[in-house]
Design a protein around this motif. Sequence first.
Motif, short mmCIF file in Angstrom:
data_model
loop_
_atom_site.label_atom_id
_atom_site.label_comp_id
_atom_site.label_asym_id
_atom_site.label_seq_id
_atom_site.Cartn_x
_atom_site.Cartn_y
_atom_site.Cartn_z
N TRP A 18 0.81 -1.22 0.00
CA TRP A 18 0.00 0.00 0.00
C TRP A 18 0.84 1.26 0.00
O TRP A 18 0.49 2.25 -0.65
CB TRP A 18 -0.93 -0.02 1.20
CG TRP A 18 -1.90 1.12 1.23
CD1 TRP A 18 -1.91 2.19 2.06
CD2 TRP A 18 -3.01 1.32 0.34
NE1 TRP A 18 -2.95 3.02 1.77
CE2 TRP A 18 -3.64 2.52 0.72
CE3 TRP A 18 -3.52 0.59 -0.74
CZ2 TRP A 18 -4.76 3.00 0.07
CZ3 TRP A 18 -4.65 1.08 -1.39
CH2 TRP A 18 -5.24 2.27 -0.99
N LYS A 23 -1.36 5.04 -6.24
CA LYS A 23 -2.78 5.06 -5.90
C LYS A 23 -3.64 5.70 -6.99
O LYS A 23 -4.81 5.34 -7.14
CB LYS A 23 -2.97 5.79 -4.57
CG LYS A 23 -2.31 5.05 -3.40
CD LYS A 23 -2.48 5.80 -2.10
CE LYS A 23 -1.80 5.05 -0.95
NZ LYS A 23 -0.35 4.91 -1.14
N THR A 24 -3.06 6.63 -7.75
CA THR A 24 -3.83 7.24 -8.83
C THR A 24 -4.23 6.18 -9.86
O THR A 24 -5.40 6.07 -10.24
CB THR A 24 -3.03 8.35 -9.51
OG1 THR A 24 -2.70 9.36 -8.55
CG2 THR A 24 -3.82 8.98 -10.65
N TYR A 27 -6.78 3.64 -8.34
CA TYR A 27 -8.16 4.10 -8.27
C TYR A 27 -8.77 4.28 -9.65
O TYR A 27 -9.94 3.96 -9.87
CB TYR A 27 -8.24 5.42 -7.50
CG TYR A 27 -7.99 5.27 -6.01
CD1 TYR A 27 -8.61 4.28 -5.28
CD2 TYR A 27 -7.13 6.14 -5.34
CE1 TYR A 27 -8.39 4.14 -3.92
CE2 TYR A 27 -6.90 6.02 -3.98
CZ TYR A 27 -7.54 5.02 -3.27
OH TYR A 27 -7.32 4.89 -1.94
N GLY A 30 -9.47 0.80 -11.05
CA GLY A 30 -10.57 0.21 -10.30
C GLY A 30 -11.91 0.84 -10.65
O GLY A 30 -12.91 0.15 -10.87
N ALA A 31 -11.91 2.18 -10.73
CA ALA A 31 -13.14 2.89 -11.08
C ALA A 31 -13.58 2.58 -12.50
O ALA A 31 -14.77 2.42 -12.79
CB ALA A 31 -12.94 4.40 -10.92
N ARG A 94 -16.43 2.83 -3.85
CA ARG A 94 -15.41 1.83 -4.20
C ARG A 94 -14.04 2.28 -3.73
O ARG A 94 -13.22 1.46 -3.30
CB ARG A 94 -15.40 1.61 -5.72
CG ARG A 94 -16.56 0.79 -6.21
CD ARG A 94 -16.48 -0.64 -5.72
NE ARG A 94 -17.65 -1.40 -6.07
CZ ARG A 94 -17.87 -2.65 -5.72
NH1 ARG A 94 -16.98 -3.28 -4.96
NH2 ARG A 94 -18.98 -3.28 -6.06
N ILE A 95 -13.77 3.56 -3.84
CA ILE A 95 -12.49 4.08 -3.36
C ILE A 95 -12.37 3.87 -1.85
O ILE A 95 -11.32 3.45 -1.34
CB ILE A 95 -12.34 5.58 -3.71
CG1 ILE A 95 -12.18 5.74 -5.23
CG2 ILE A 95 -11.15 6.20 -2.97
CD1 ILE A 95 -12.16 7.18 -5.70
N LEU A 98 -11.77 0.04 -1.26
CA LEU A 98 -10.42 -0.42 -1.58
C LEU A 98 -9.39 0.12 -0.58
O LEU A 98 -8.47 -0.58 -0.18
CB LEU A 98 -10.05 0.01 -3.00
CG LEU A 98 -10.84 -0.68 -4.13
CD1 LEU A 98 -10.53 -0.03 -5.47
CD2 LEU A 98 -10.54 -2.17 -4.17
N THR A 99 -9.56 1.39 -0.19
CA THR A 99 -8.64 1.99 0.78
C THR A 99 -8.73 1.28 2.13
O THR A 99 -7.72 0.91 2.73
CB THR A 99 -8.94 3.49 0.96
OG1 THR A 99 -8.85 4.15 -0.31
CG2 THR A 99 -7.96 4.12 1.94
N SER A 138 -17.97 1.11 3.36
CA SER A 138 -18.53 1.44 2.05
C SER A 138 -20.05 1.47 2.05
O SER A 138 -20.67 2.20 1.27
CB SER A 138 -18.03 0.44 0.99
OG SER A 138 -18.47 -0.87 1.29
#
Length: 213
Positions: A18, A23-24, A27, A30-31, A94-95, A98-99, A138
């Motif tokens: 992590w 992370k950009t 995300y 993932g998005a 979702r962010i 995942l975080t 979430s």
Amino acid sequence: MNSSGSRVQSFSQTEINWDKLDKTKFYVVGAGLFTGVTVALYPVSVVKTRLQVASRDTVERDAFSVIRGLIKTDGIAGLYRGFGTVITGAIPARIIFLTALETTKVAAFRMIEPFKLSEPTQAAIANGVAGMTASVFSQAVFVPIDVISQKLMVQGYSGYAKYNGGWDVARKVIKSDGIRGLYRGFGLSVMTYSPSSAVWWASYGSSQRLIWK
């Protein structure tokens, strides 16, 4: 000491780091994947929801008649009622998921590492705790989105009210029931999705260790 070090090394090889993760990209990818899946499956949710709330007097009795009715009155757009609301709210959700998943997973692994459990067991516990925690967080976003989108899906159908978009739904729900109105079913959602998320991620983590062992 060497055993502990090898366990940590093995963990780092099979889990997302992590701290070093871009992370950009994480995300965005993932998005993007979530949006693609939602576009493909959303009409199924619309049709299912309308069938679930149909009254005895409703002419549309099966999925195909619902689809025909929606396309006849609204075109293809009818199959995506509430889609904008879902995407707008679900991407942040979702962010959050995942975080919470990745940060909780690392923290849980560090907490149980001193117990010297087997790798599959450690992975199952860490992933299970992370999956459950991520689901709880979430749901704080998913539940209001579900409430709003479902009202949009069935608006004007079988006697249900009509709305002028997601904000109109939220405004009217809050006016009549307060913020609690947006969280109807929150407890049941947590009871349903959190355990299933825990089981899924625990199974994934332990299977990953057994396969890659």
